[in-house]
Design a protein around this motif. Structure first.
Motif, PDB file in Angstrom:
ATOM      1  N   GLY A 123     -64.197  35.790 -25.202  1.00 17.08           N
ATOM      2  CA  GLY A 123     -63.579  34.571 -25.697  1.00 17.08           C
ATOM      3  C   GLY A 123     -64.383  33.320 -25.398  1.00 17.08           C
ATOM      4  N   CYS A 124     -64.004  32.218 -26.055  1.00 14.85           N
ATOM      5  CA  CYS A 124     -64.739  30.961 -25.878  1.00 14.85           C
ATOM      6  C   CYS A 124     -64.562  30.381 -24.473  1.00 14.85           C
ATOM      7  CB  CYS A 124     -64.346  29.941 -26.943  1.00 14.85           C
ATOM      8  SG  CYS A 124     -62.660  29.336 -26.841  1.00 14.85           S
ATOM      9  N   LEU A 125     -63.533  30.834 -23.742  1.00 10.82           N
ATOM     10  CA  LEU A 125     -63.346  30.368 -22.363  1.00 10.82           C
ATOM     11  C   LEU A 125     -64.338  31.013 -21.397  1.00 10.82           C
ATOM     12  CD1 LEU A 125     -59.488  30.207 -22.438  1.00 10.82           C
ATOM     13  CD2 LEU A 125     -60.962  28.307 -21.796  1.00 10.82           C
ATOM     14  N   SER A 126     -65.242  31.822 -21.928  1.00  6.72           N
ATOM     15  CA  SER A 126     -66.298  32.412 -21.109  1.00  6.72           C
ATOM     16  C   SER A 126     -67.466  31.453 -20.932  1.00  6.72           C
ATOM     17  CB  SER A 126     -66.798  33.710 -21.743  1.00  6.72           C
ATOM     18  OG  SER A 126     -65.771  34.671 -21.726  1.00  6.72           O
TER      19      SER A 126
ATOM     20  N   CYS B 129     -64.202  24.422 -23.055  1.00  8.10           N
ATOM     21  CA  CYS B 129     -64.761  25.735 -23.351  1.00  8.10           C
ATOM     22  C   CYS B 129     -65.915  25.596 -24.347  1.00  8.10           C
ATOM     23  CB  CYS B 129     -63.680  26.657 -23.907  1.00  8.10           C
ATOM     24  SG  CYS B 129     -63.098  26.184 -25.550  1.00  8.10           S
ATOM     25  N   GLY B 130     -66.543  26.700 -24.655  1.00  6.17           N
ATOM     26  CA  GLY B 130     -67.697  26.699 -25.536  1.00  6.17           C
ATOM     27  C   GLY B 130     -67.427  26.207 -26.940  1.00  6.17           C
ATOM     28  N   MET B 131     -66.219  26.369 -27.435  1.00  5.16           N
ATOM     29  CA  MET B 131     -65.884  25.919 -28.788  1.00  5.16           C
ATOM     30  C   MET B 131     -65.104  24.607 -28.781  1.00  5.16           C
ATOM     31  SD  MET B 131     -64.949  29.563 -30.571  1.00  5.16           S
ATOM     32  CE  MET B 131     -64.620  28.817 -32.149  1.00  5.16           C
ATOM     33  N   ASN B 132     -64.897  24.027 -27.612  1.00  6.95           N
ATOM     34  CA  ASN B 132     -64.152  22.777 -27.441  1.00  6.95           C
ATOM     35  C   ASN B 132     -62.697  22.902 -27.929  1.00  6.95           C
ATOM     36  OD1 ASN B 132     -63.880  20.195 -26.480  1.00  6.95           O
ATOM     37  ND2 ASN B 132     -64.969  19.211 -28.147  1.00  6.95           N
ATOM     38  N   MET B 133     -62.147  24.098 -27.827  1.00  2.80           N
ATOM     39  CA  MET B 133     -60.744  24.327 -28.196  1.00  2.80           C
ATOM     40  C   MET B 133     -59.811  24.032 -27.026  1.00  2.80           C
ATOM     41  SD  MET B 133     -61.064  27.884 -30.346  1.00  2.80           S
ATOM     42  CE  MET B 133     -59.308  28.113 -30.369  1.00  2.80           C
ATOM     43  N   TYR B 134     -60.277  24.331 -25.802  1.00  2.00           N
ATOM     44  CA  TYR B 134     -59.476  24.161 -24.597  1.00  2.00           C
ATOM     45  C   TYR B 134     -60.217  23.216 -23.662  1.00  2.00           C
ATOM     46  CZ  TYR B 134     -57.485  28.375 -26.558  1.00  2.00           C
ATOM     47  OH  TYR B 134     -56.933  29.293 -27.418  1.00  2.00           O
ATOM     48  N   SER B 135     -59.476  22.306 -23.033  1.00  2.67           N
ATOM     49  CA  SER B 135     -60.145  21.329 -22.180  1.00  2.67           C
ATOM     50  C   SER B 135     -59.263  20.945 -20.997  1.00  2.67           C
ATOM     51  CB  SER B 135     -60.502  20.076 -22.983  1.00  2.67           C
ATOM     52  OG  SER B 135     -59.324  19.431 -23.426  1.00  2.67           O
ATOM     53  N   GLY B 136     -59.880  20.230 -20.086  1.00  5.62           N
ATOM     54  CA  GLY B 136     -59.195  19.681 -18.926  1.00  5.62           C
ATOM     55  C   GLY B 136     -59.923  18.419 -18.505  1.00  5.62           C
ATOM     56  N   LYS B 137     -59.394  17.766 -17.463  1.00  2.00           N
ATOM     57  CA  LYS B 137     -59.975  16.509 -17.012  1.00  2.00           C
ATOM     58  C   LYS B 137     -60.274  16.560 -15.503  1.00  2.00           C
ATOM     59  CE  LYS B 137     -57.908  13.423 -20.425  1.00  2.00           C
ATOM     60  NZ  LYS B 137     -57.561  14.369 -21.391  1.00  2.00           N
ATOM     61  N   ILE B 138     -61.376  15.967 -15.142  1.00  3.24           N
ATOM     62  CA  ILE B 138     -61.723  15.734 -13.745  1.00  3.24           C
ATOM     63  C   ILE B 138     -61.525  14.245 -13.525  1.00  3.24           C
ATOM     64  CG2 ILE B 138     -63.516  15.816 -11.994  1.00  3.24           C
ATOM     65  CD1 ILE B 138     -64.796  18.087 -13.754  1.00  3.24           C
TER      66      ILE B 138
END
Length: 80
Positions: free
Chosen positions: A31-34, A68-77
């Motif tokens: 998956g793209c989260l890899s 993630c690699g496809m910019n589908m899932y994200s978070g913030k620091i």
């Protein structure tokens, strides 16, 4: 944690000028989260199943995105 549909928690608070060690625990393969990108810190990392360590030192306060690699899932620091 890296879950099949995103990151948990999505937001992480850290302090400016202090080295950061983030553990991305992944319980599945593929998956793209890899693939993890933290562009503001010039970090790219392939995430394997298990514990994945990412280290950096944020110098300036602000809010920085990781995704993630496809910019589908994200978070913030959030650097304080």
């Amino acid at each position: 944690m890296v879950e099949p549909y995103g990151y948990a928690p999505e937001n992480v608070k850290v302090k400016a000028g202090i080295p950061v060690k983030l553990h991305f625990q992944k319980s599945f393969t593929g998956g793209c989260l890899s693939f993890l990108l933290i562009e503001d810190f010039q970090l790219e990392k392939t995430l394997e199943k298990g514990d994945n360590l990412v280290e950096f030192t944020p110098e300036k306060t602000g809010i920085y995105t990781f995704h993630c690699g496809m910019n589908m899932y994200s978070g913030k620091i959030i650097v304080e």
